[in-house]
Design an enzyme around this catalytic site. Structure first.
Site, PDB file in Angstrom:
ATOM      1  N   ASP A 296       0.877  -1.151   0.000  1.00  0.00           N
ATOM      2  CA  ASP A 296       0.000   0.000   0.000  1.00  0.00           C
ATOM      3  C   ASP A 296       0.931   1.222   0.000  1.00  0.00           C
ATOM      4  OD1 ASP A 296      -3.203   0.595   1.640  1.00  0.00           O
ATOM      5  OD2 ASP A 296      -2.111   1.745   0.124  1.00  0.00           O
TER       6      ASP A 296
HETATM    7  C1  GLC Z   1      -4.330   4.273  -0.126  1.00  0.00           C
HETATM    8  C2  GLC Z   1      -5.264   3.090  -0.001  1.00  0.00           C
HETATM    9  C3  GLC Z   1      -5.218   2.173  -1.183  1.00  0.00           C
HETATM   10  C4  GLC Z   1      -4.976   2.988  -2.444  1.00  0.00           C
HETATM   11  C5  GLC Z   1      -3.567   3.532  -2.337  1.00  0.00           C
HETATM   12  C6  GLC Z   1      -3.243   4.447  -3.519  1.00  0.00           C
HETATM   13  O1  GLC Z   1      -3.765   4.623   1.079  1.00  0.00           O
HETATM   14  O2  GLC Z   1      -5.168   2.320   1.197  1.00  0.00           O
HETATM   15  O3  GLC Z   1      -6.486   1.488  -1.246  1.00  0.00           O
HETATM   16  O4  GLC Z   1      -5.113   2.189  -3.609  1.00  0.00           O
HETATM   17  O5  GLC Z   1      -3.338   4.221  -1.124  1.00  0.00           O
HETATM   18  O6  GLC Z   1      -4.020   5.600  -3.461  1.00  0.00           O
END
Ligand code: GLC
Length: 719
Positions: free
Chosen positions: A227
């Site tokens: 993430d």
């Molecule tokens: C965020 C989310 C994830 C998302 C990523 C990119 O913090 O947890 O679901 O795809 O970052 O934005």
């Protein structure tokens, strides 16, 4: 499948520097992607762009179809429709120059007030797995890599970047892992690890769950992506099985925000709860090279990381640029599709079919010529979605008022009644997003007329029907602190219901909410976040042009009755540890075990038609066949659900029933059809820490019904 020899030959040509450029994100020179791998031009490896999200494409500065909240897609219980939505999102990603979509989110809805429930699918693993697999299949049918997220046990937003989910093995295996397993079995190209820890170890470093289970047992051959800013370590992550660090570079302005010596209150700067440290980047850059040089990370691990990334780039035709979003019969020069009528229709289809008719005393469907009062604090704005990385900006959208005004043949009056409910967004919580960065259109609307409760009551009293639109406000990075509707909406509904016995309430929520006035109104519809089609979908269901065929993917109940409420250790946790003491007894599994009647049970939803069930029969191979007849004088859509009740076994505490299969069927007036549900072995299994998956000998009752609490017929299967 990827051409392995081709990949191996390519891999052999890459220098270590070139390999590292394929496993750590960089800044996108075009500025549209959420995550970006620059590729290796000298080796013919093109740039690779990853983009959010589950409700549509969030490419910076671009507009795209705003599909309903994922929980609405799940509420259709229609995996084919999920597939069609996935394919549409894949085509739009391609049209916007993106290669991987960061969707679907399949985390189990464990905490009713979790701020991201709208982005997830269900409290049930079989349901979440089937709908998630449909979305994966659709996205990838358009030659775009799907990314199932967030692996695993990311079931709350509170302390999401640090909290440890303390979950026993059986609960992980029976409840939280299956939706990811279903995505892997559907061929998902990428898995995103969660921010949180599980049993003390950060998911980005979790060798047992990422290495042994996901890549070992399940034989996942795609790439594992972190993430955003979610990598805990270099060596731990690489050796656990992490393949790609995202975004790989600090967010613009984050370092300045973090360098501010003291925050306003004189303390050292701290990132807001739920917001990752956006300077925490580059761990798969030089530190990874150093770790390989020192022998802490085998050089073969870097090759495996690159092999997995190249494998997906090649699988979807992006190595030699022959990727096209080609549908049957489409010309092969179709390089994506954006905001087409086809996509608008799919968004409207999901919004209408995901609408759940919770209660109806017969006031619905509305008569075409009825005089209607449209009431609610946000009736002049569509409810596109929740806050955070899933936010999308549509080209076109329809407000509740617009939808009803264009459908009604009677007079339409409108009134806000109470103050507007403000949306909330993760982007408002980021310390490095300046005022001028705010999304366009978010400026305070100073022209709005002052709401008047009296005006709303007068409008309701004068109309044949009062339709009240209410909503909650949820976002990534924040959980709600109550299931009550925000603002003075409950007061508004009660005041309207007091003067008009034909009061209909249309709820827009990201998950369960409390509806204290439900017995005082004539009908209640749950529309979730309906996306760009908002008002049109609402009007189509209200006037009966569409049958409300949604069914609840989550149990609705008073907040105090959920298993995660009332004990801090269960939620939000104590000392950064949250204990899943309830085990597998989440959602309807809990309410059955507690013998408590929820407000509305899992799988619940009325139709305008009426369905009668014949006797269920089992055929030899664990398939259950049941005749279903639409005995009404109008077409309708039924969701036939199969639950399995296991034999009681001494010393084994199992849920009374567990969803084993479902099928959504459209039946014309008077039409009778035999629905067949094939139940797999897992439907009869339980997980034991020692023996693993086990099927106890005995008689299993297969319950067939309209919801987990409305069983119409049963059959028996001996194992
Ligand atoms: C965020 C989310 C994830 C998302 C990523 C990119 O913090 O947890 O679901 O795809 O970052 O934005």
């Amino acid at each position: 499948m990827a051409d392995d020899d081709h990949i191996e030959a390519l891999l052999a040509r890459l220098s270590r520097t070139q390999k590292l450029a394929l496993v750590r994100g960089a800044a996108d020179p075009e500025g549209t992607a959420t995550g970006y791998l620059p590729g290796v031009e000298a080796a013919g490896i093109p740039p690779f762009r990853l983009v959010d999200g589950p409700l549509g494409i969030r490419a910076e500065g671009q507009r795209a179809t705003a599909f309903p909240a994922s929980i609405a897609t799940a509420a259709t219980f229609d995996t084919d429709l999920a597939r069609r939505q996935g394919a549409a999102m894949g085509r739009e990603a391609t049209a916007l120059g993106q290669d991987a979509l960061l969707a679907p989110g399949v985390n189990i809805i464990r905490v009713p007030q979790c701020g991201r429930n709208f982005e997830y699918l269900s409290e049930d693993p079989v349901h979440a797995g089937a709908v998630g697999a449909g979305l994966v299949d659709g996205i990838q049918s358009a030659d775009v890599v799907a990314t199932v997220k967030h692996f695993v046990a990311n079931n709350q937003e509170t302390h999401r970047t640090t909290v440890s989910a303390e979950v026993d093995e059986r609960t992980l295996r029976e409840l939280y892992l299956p939706p990811f397993r279903a995505a892997v079995d559907a061929g998902v190209g990428s898995v995103m690890t969660a921010y949180n820890r599980v049993n003390g170890t950060h998911m980005s470093d979790h060798e047992r769950l990422v290495g042994d289970v996901l890549k070992g047992e399940w034989e996942f051959d795609g790439y594992v992506v972190s993430d955003w800013y979610g990598l805990e370590s270099t060596v731990g992550a690489a050796n656990a099985g992490m393949d790609v660090e995202m975004p790989g570079v600090a967010a613009p302005g984050a370092a300045d925000a973090a360098d501010s010596d003291t925050a306003d209150d004189g303390e050292d700067f701290e990132w807001p709860d739920g917001i990752p440290d956006a300077t925490h980047a580059g761990l798969f850059g030089d530190p990874l090279a150093d770790a390989i040089d020192s022998g802490e990370v085998p050089a073969a691990r870097l090759d495996d990381m690159v092999r997995r990334v190249l494998g997906q780039i090649d699988r979807f035709g992006r190595l030699d640029g022959d990727q096209t979003a080609v549908e049957d019969g489409e010309s092969d020069d179709q390089a994506g599709e954006l905001d087409s009528q086809r996509h608008r229709d799919i968004a409207a289809d999901v919004a209408a079919r995901g609408t759940v008719l919770l209660d109806n005393d017969g006031v619905l469907p509305l008569a075409d010529g009825a005089d209607v009062a449209v009431i609610g604090p946000n009736i002049d704005e569509p409810k596109l979605g929740g806050g955070g990385s899933s936010e999308t900006t549509p080209v076109h959208s329809v407000t509740p008022v617009e939808g009803i005004e264009s459908r009604a043949e009677g007079a339409v009056t409108t009134a806000f009644g109470v103050p507007q409910i403000e949306s909330v967004s993760l982007f408002d919580l980021l310390p490095f997003v300046g005022e001028d960065d705010e999304a366009d259109g978010s400026a305070e609307d100073t022209t709005r007329r002052e709401p008047s409760l009296d005006d709303a009551v007068d409008a309701a009293a004068a109309a044949d029907v009062a339709v009240v639109f209410v909503r909650d406000a949820t976002t990534e990075a924040r959980d709600r602190n109550t299931l009550a509707l925000p603002g003075r909406q409950d007061e508004l509904v009660s005041a309207v219901a007091a003067v008009n016995e034909n009061t209909v309430v249309v709820v827009r929520s990201g998950g369960p909410v409390e509806l204290p006035w439900r017995e005082d109104v004539a009908a209640v519809l749950e529309q979730w976040y309906p996306g760009q089609a908002d008002g049109d979908a609402a009007a189509a269901v209200l006037y009966g042009d569409r049958d409300p065929s949604g069914r609840l993917p989550v149990t609705f109940a008073p907040q105090s009755e959920y298993p995660t409420v009332g004990a801090e250790r269960r939620y939000p946790g104590v000392d950064d540890e949250v204990y899943y003491d309830e085990g597998v007894f989440v959602g309807y599994r809990h309410f059955d075990d507690a013998d408590t009647d929820p407000t509305y049970p899992f799988g619940h939803g009325h139709s305008y038609a009426t369905f009668e069930y014949g006797d269920a029969e089992t055929t030899g191979d664990q398939t259950v066949a049941v005749p279903v007849e639409n005995v009404a004088d109008r077409p309708g859509r039924e969701v036939v659900q199969a639950y399995v009740r296991p034999p009681s076994v001494a010393g084994v505490d199992r849920p009374q029933r567990e969803l084993a299969g479902f099928e959504a069927v459209q039946l014309d007036a008077g039409e009778r059809r035999t629905v067949e549900l094939a139940l797999d072995d897992l439907a009869f299994s339980r997980y034991g820490p020692d023996a693993g998956w086990t099927v106890d000998t005995g008689a299993y009752t297969v319950e067939i019904g309209r919801s987990s609490r409305d069983i119409r017929t049963t059959a028996s299967v001996d194992r």
